[in-house]
Design an enzyme around this catalytic site. Structure first.
Site, PDB file in Angstrom:
ATOM      1  N   SER A 574       0.811  -1.202   0.000  1.00 56.81           N
ATOM      2  CA  SER A 574       0.000   0.000   0.000  1.00 56.81           C
ATOM      3  C   SER A 574       0.851   1.262   0.000  1.00 56.81           C
ATOM      4  O   SER A 574       1.663   1.460  -0.885  1.00 56.81           O
ATOM      5  CB  SER A 574      -0.942  -0.042   1.201  1.00 56.81           C
ATOM      6  OG  SER A 574      -1.993   0.863   1.027  1.00 56.81           O
ATOM      7  N   ASP A 660     -10.052  -3.657  -5.298  1.00 55.10           N
ATOM      8  CA  ASP A 660      -9.404  -2.691  -4.410  1.00 55.10           C
ATOM      9  C   ASP A 660     -10.051  -1.311  -4.551  1.00 55.10           C
ATOM     10  O   ASP A 660     -10.042  -0.714  -5.619  1.00 55.10           O
ATOM     11  CB  ASP A 660      -7.909  -2.603  -4.746  1.00 55.10           C
ATOM     12  CG  ASP A 660      -7.105  -1.934  -3.649  1.00 55.10           C
ATOM     13  OD1 ASP A 660      -7.689  -1.130  -2.899  1.00 55.10           O
ATOM     14  OD2 ASP A 660      -5.902  -2.206  -3.551  1.00 55.10           O
ATOM     15  N   HIS A 706      -7.563  -5.017  -1.215  1.00 57.96           N
ATOM     16  CA  HIS A 706      -6.518  -4.192  -0.616  1.00 57.96           C
ATOM     17  C   HIS A 706      -5.839  -4.841   0.588  1.00 57.96           C
ATOM     18  O   HIS A 706      -6.084  -4.487   1.742  1.00 57.96           O
ATOM     19  CB  HIS A 706      -7.050  -2.823  -0.217  1.00 57.96           C
ATOM     20  CG  HIS A 706      -5.936  -1.845  -0.003  1.00 57.96           C
ATOM     21  ND1 HIS A 706      -5.156  -1.389  -1.034  1.00 57.96           N
ATOM     22  CD2 HIS A 706      -5.441  -1.281   1.114  1.00 57.96           C
ATOM     23  CE1 HIS A 706      -4.238  -0.570  -0.554  1.00 57.96           C
ATOM     24  NE2 HIS A 706      -4.394  -0.483   0.738  1.00 57.96           N
TER      25      HIS A 706
END
Length: 717
Positions: A574, A660, A706
């Site tokens: 991320s 995501d 995610h």
């Protein structure tokens, strides 16, 4: 229960990790005072539309839902259709490329998979799920079911099944959070699907035959005010700004209680340890405001504790008619524990109880009737500070040196005389400990069937960054390894939002140690490992400091004989992709390979899109390039996508997710295409024979969202 104030994000929730354990991630976010409204609970019943809620992991926030409007002109329709077609073709091309590449690693994949399953079965299935204790009753979750047993009943067959995701039609969901009503007649459960960010709250009426009483979609946090009154927050467009109250009396009804109008603030609900108050917490990254709901009078209007003051974060607990306030108010700007009377709770009446030293990370805090327990991190080491409200003393206990992470167990009864928690590290399975207030000592619980790993050595180092700042590094390696400079090294980095690394146990980390790898975790600025100031020194116009820290850490590791560049890989997820991607551009010779999971690699483009639901909130982390030209130039100076150039890059392996909502997949695709072109251009311009061309691999996962995958999906990854 205070991590929502300590991690620098916008939400708090329990989530089910890959091993069917309920883990607590408490997060919090965003800025500037505006108006809030308290609505009279005696008004008409409110109805509301529901949308998918936010992510539950401490990673990058941005949504890829860009709110496409219906165009009025045929020309625009054609453009959108063409764009969608190009996107689909590119997606198909990447998936075909991945299928071709992954086939080459089939034998290795099977070997690794078997090893990971063996470690998973050996360590995780031998450890207990966290328990929720209510007097003689113990509630626990396993494999999508919630069970009830007696505290001292050792017979595993004497348990009642209260809830089953499969039996009640939630087979594709896992359990995030459980809240039991004070009289244990009701149980509220939040469920989340692995392939979306949508959560649902299910209320069960308990008894000999538990029945499903109510289902509420898109609920984020919830707490019982009384035996039959539940407060909850709803989410819309990844934001949480409304608080509702619903009753389970003879006359059932739902009312809107509170609305937050400032989009930079995120609202959640918390119940004080003694169950005297519910707190409605409205938080930005820099500012807080708390309202109290009296659990003895749950229909009464909430009362304000202290109006939001820019730069002041605070969270409230309660004991003996006094509010205990964890806050950044005053100097220095780290957390302090203060107190004030309930009747006069304004900032002018706050009195200092305990202040943390500089560069100390407050990870969590738990209140008991006569004690307060603080879990702290100081340069990577874990400490337990116990404050006695009776003797007015503080006892500090250094926890075992191998421990990197702790998980506080639920203690619904604040009068208990023991605090239970688990310690773990990336290579050490969870081990249970207890602190006895009566004995004033730390107790290691019964020896587990599977012993703690003893052949792994933990080392803590300090690297000197460009500005001479000392940056902590945690290193793990096999004690029997020789010639460490020839061993492969996996470096980890994050450095954003004031968040610590998740250094809980992972089977793949232990597998690497057993196969001779060295693991290093670089606690760079921008993260939260050394307190609030550590984050401030690595965000906005200080973002490059995190990059300098990372470079210094890798260079020190090589200097001390931990591997060498040609055997070094870098891993990030991320927002950690910003620093990892930036290092690939500035110092590609330091590493041979990079592994990125749902990486945020196009900061500038994303921060220019104010129509994204969370862009405004993110400005406190990255800055506002639209309003500040200097900020735009600064972001452009380190943004991974913007700084790709024709040079020799390390090999890059990226995992991205179709579902995501935090990191747009389109940005990842653009990054991969540009990176491949730069690497190939460099190879074509170089006349050297046998030049090494890096592999740029993208694996787009249909499942998971995610960095949030089930055990089965994460095993495939």
């Amino acid at each position: 229960e205070l991590r929502n104030l300590l991690q620098g994000l916008s939400f708090r929730v329990k989530y089910c990790c890959k091993h069917n354990h309920l883990q607590t991630i408490h997060l919090y976010s965003k800025i500037r005072p505006q108006k809030s409204h308290i609505l009279d609970c005696s008004g008409n019943t409110c109805t509301h539309r529901t949308v998918p809620p936010g992510s539950i992991l401490p990673w990058r926030f941005f949504s890829c839902k860009e709110g496409t409007k219906i165009p009025s002109k045929r020309k625009q329709n054609t453009a959108i259709t063409t764009s969608e077609l190009l996107y689909k073709n590119l997606l198909k091309s990447e998936q075909e490329n991945w299928n071709d590449i992954s086939a080459r690693y089939k034998d290795m994949t099977e070997r690794i998979k078997e090893k990971l399953e063996e470690l998973h079965n050996k360590y995780m299935f031998s450890s207990e799920s966290p328990r929720i204790r209510f007097g003689e009753n113990v509630y626990f979750e396993e494999n999508g079911c919630i069970f009830l047993s007696k505290a001292h009943d050792v017979d595993e067959e004497n348990v009642d099944i209260l809830f089953s995701t499969k039996d009640l039609g939630f087979s594709d969901a896992f359990i995030q959070r459980i809240r039991i009503s004070p009289d244990q007649r009701y149980m509220a459960i939040s469920l989340k699907s692995e392939n979306s960010e949508e959560a649902t709250c299910v209320i069960m009426k308990l008894g000999h035959f538990p029945v499903m009483e109510k289902v509420i979609p898109s609920v984020f946090s919830f707490e019982w005010a009384t035996n039959d009154v539940l407060y909850y927050t709803s989410q819309k467009n990844l934001k949480c700004q409304n608080v509702f109250m619903t009753t389970f009396t003879n006359q059932k009804h739902t009312k809107l209680v509170y609305t937050e109008q400032d989009a930079r603030f995120f609202v959640d609900i918390y119940c004080t340890k003694d169950r005297r108050f519910l707190t409605i917490n409205s938080n930005s990254k820099t500012t807080s405001e708390v309202w109290l709901v009296d659990c003895r009078q749950p229909f009464k209007l909430p009362a304000l504790v202290q109006a939001r003051t820019k730069g002041v974060i605070y969270h409230v607990e309660h004991r003996n008619d006094e509010l205990y306030i964890l806050t950044t108010y005053g100097e220095p700007g780290e957390y302090k524990l203060m107190k004030a009377p309930v009747a006069s709770s304004g900032m002018e009446n706050w009195q200092l109880v305990y202040a943390l030293e500089k560069k100390t990370k407050l990870v969590d805090l738990e209140m008991f009737s006569d004690h307060c327990v603080m879990f702290l991190k100081i340069t990577g080491h874990l400490y337990l500070n116990v404050i006695s409200f009776v003797s007015h003393s503080v006892q500090s206990i250094k926890l075992p040196t191998w421990a990197c992470e702790f998980e506080l167990e639920s203690h619904p009864e604040h009068t208990t005389s023991t605090c239970y928690f688990q310690l773990t590290s990336p290579v050490h399975p969870p081990k249970r400990f207890a602190y006895s207030f009566k004995e004033n000592n730390l107790i290691e619980q019964a020896v587990q069937e599977v012993p703690i790993i003893t052949n792994c050595h933990t080392t803590r180092l300090l690297a000197k960054s460009k500005d001479e700042t000392s940056v902590p590094i945690t290193v793990f390696h096999n004690v029997n390894s020789k010639e460490l400079h020839r061993k492969p090294l996996l470096v980890h980095v994050y450095g954003a939002y004031g968040i610590d690394f998740n250094m809980g146990f992972k089977e793949e980390k232990l597998m690497l140690i057993e196969e001779g790898w060295v693991l290093a975790y670089c606690h760079v600025r921008g993260g939260g490992e050394l307190g609030l100031s550590w984050h401030k020194d690595g965000c906005q116009h200080n973002k490059l400091k995190g990059l300098h820290d990372l470079k210094a850490c890798i260079m020190l590791l090589h200097k001390l004989g931990f591997s060498q560049p040609k055997y070094t890989a870098l891993a990030a997820a991320s927002a950690g992709g910003v620093l990892a991607g930036a290092l690939c551009n500035t110092d590609p010779e330091l590493i041979r390979a990079v592994v990125l999971q749902a990486p945020f690699v196009d900061v500038l483009t994303t921060m220019m899109k104010t129509h994204l639901p969370l862009t405004i909130e993110e400005q406190e982390e990255w800055g506002n390039p639209l309003a500040d030209e200097k900020c735009m130039k600064y972001i452009k100076s380190y943004c991974p996508y913007q700084n790709i150039k024709t040079q020799c890059y390390p090999s890059v392996f990226i995992t991205a997710y179709e579902n995501d909502q935090r990191v747009p997949l389109t940005g990842v695709l653009r990054y991969v295409q540009k990176l491949r072109k730069a690497a190939l251009d460099h190879a074509s311009r170089t006349s050297k024979k046998g030049i090494w061309i890096p592999n740029i691999i993208l694996d787009i996962r249909a499942n998971g969202s995610h960095c949030d995958s089930s055990w089965e999906d994460s095993l495939q990854e």
